[in-house]
Design a protein around this motif. Structure first.
Motif: not given
Length: 415
Positions: A386-387, A389-390, A393-394, A396, A398, A400
């Motif tokens: 996920e790090t 992916y984030k 793509d901002e 996604l 924050s 979590t």
């Protein structure tokens, strides 16, 4: 010592100077002004370092009128002798000798470009400042802990080029009132910079000295080179140099070609695993047996951003690969899991002139361990793929990993 001694003619006679020629064979000219210890090994090393950065550097013997060839150390006896020479030194004649050195330097075939620079330390820092104010041919000057600049602030009326002043916060020779006077005076002058280095004393940038503070010295050097590059050049395409290095690391997988893009004594540090090497022999060994031929065949880099400075690059990218072998530098001692991994990485890449000097590579090792199944993220403030992916793509979600995040929803936001 990589340079040679030459003679500088002046109206009052000739004097010796140490000449270090640019790594390129020709480069913008800099006169380097000595400390009170003369043109000793430490000053010659500074000249050699600047030559690696692309400059042709002349270090004049500014004590020649009192005693030629002074080379002092930093013990008590030598310090007493240095102080005596300093007390008998004529600053006006010193500036004249700098002018003669600049004229000599400009006439050398190893010197290129229209502008000239002056860099100085301690006594030389004050002289670099005075030269910038009095000599119109000085396009850029850098003064390291110059002693007595606050007593010559009226000279700023003659300043035409760029001036950088480095001041240690704890310099006994430049107490707070003097430091404040310098900062106030230069604040109204265009093309000037004053940098104060907290918690360090006089001579913080001298590697051979007891007061050397490496982080401050590196930062000061970066600022100095940025100013010199901006005014004098040389203009290196650092991005192209870095791409060539990466090409040999990951595409041609050629160790000698990779090393050829680097200085004689480079170093690499992969921060999370402390892998890499210091010096040509150790780094060549690391590249040959533990890095270049140790990477998965499908390893690739996806660029995210690149910031190019005067002498370094900061690269942000995603590294992806299949963990199909033991990767010594990234997962030392971990047998292949067959897992596919994607990790955000950050590289701080430093150059000296046209050659790569060091790499500092950062990543989140916890994310790697989660992705290959060696770390259970449950209940821990860590994430896996996920790090990556984030980063790409901002949009996604924050926060979590923050249990308290839902509880702040709808609460009033105050200053």
């Amino acid at each position: 010592m990589k340079g040679r001694s030459i003679q500088v003619p002046s109206a009052d006679g000739s004097f010796a100077a140490y000449l270090a020629v640019s790594v390129d064979g020709r480069g913008p000219g800099i006169v380097l002004c000595q400390e009170i210890f003369g043109v000793n090994a430490a000053m010659r090393a500074v000249a050699d370092h600047l030559a690696e950065e692309g400059y042709t550097v002349l270090v004049p013997d500014l004590f020649w009128r009192q005693q030629a060839g002074v080379e002092l150390g930093y013990g008590q006896e030598d310090f007493a002798r240095a102080l005596s020479l300093y007390q008998g030194f004529d600053e006006n004649l010193g500036v004249a000798d700098i002018g003669a050195s600049l004229a000599c330097l400009r006439g050398l075939p190893e010197c290129s470009g229209a502008g000239l620079g002056v860099v100085g330390y301690c006594l030389g820092g004050k002289l670099a400042y005075l030269a910038a104010c009095r000599l119109p041919e000085v396009a850029c000057a850098v003064a390291y802990y110059g002693v007595g600049i606050e007593k010559a602030l009226g000279e700023l009326e003659g300043l035409r080029g760029r001036l950088v002043v480095h001041i240690p916060e704890l310099d006994d020779f430049c107490p707070p009132p003097a430091r404040d006077a310098i900062r106030t005076a230069l604040a109204s002058c265009p093309k000037t910079e004053v940098h104060v280095y907290p918690g360090v004393g006089h001579a913080f940038a001298r590697p051979a000295g007891d007061h050397y503070h490496k982080p401050s010295a590196l930062l000061a050097h970066e600022r100095s080179i940025a100013a010199l590059r901006r005014v004098l050049g040389p203009d290196y395409d650092l991005s192209a140099l870095w791409e060539e290095h990466i090409r040999h690391e990951f595409d041609t997988r050629n160790v000698p070609a990779t090393m050829a893009t680097m200085v004689d004594q480079p170093y690499v540090n992969h921060i999370p695993t402390m892998t890499g090497g210091v010096g040509s022999a150790e780094l060549s060994r690391f590249y040959r047996y533990h890095f270049i031929h140790n990477n998965p065949a499908d390893m690739r880099l996806t660029p995210v951003s690149r910031t190019v400075g005067a002498s370094q690059i900061v690269d942000e990218f995603i590294m992806s690969f299949t963990h199909d072998r033991e990767i010594d530098w990234l997962l030392p001692g971990v047998k292949p899991t067959g897992k596919y991994v994607e990790i955000p990485m950050l590289g701080v890449v430093k150059f000296r002139g046209p050659k790569l000097y060091h790499e500092h590579i950062y990543w989140d090792q916890a994310s790697v361990l989660v992705q290959i199944g060696l770390l259970d993220p449950a209940g821990l403030p860590v994430a896996g793929v996920e790090t990556a992916y984030k980063l790409l793509d901002e949009s996604l979600p924050s926060n979590t990993l923050m249990p308290s995040w839902p509880g702040s929803a709808g609460k009033p936001i105050t200053a």
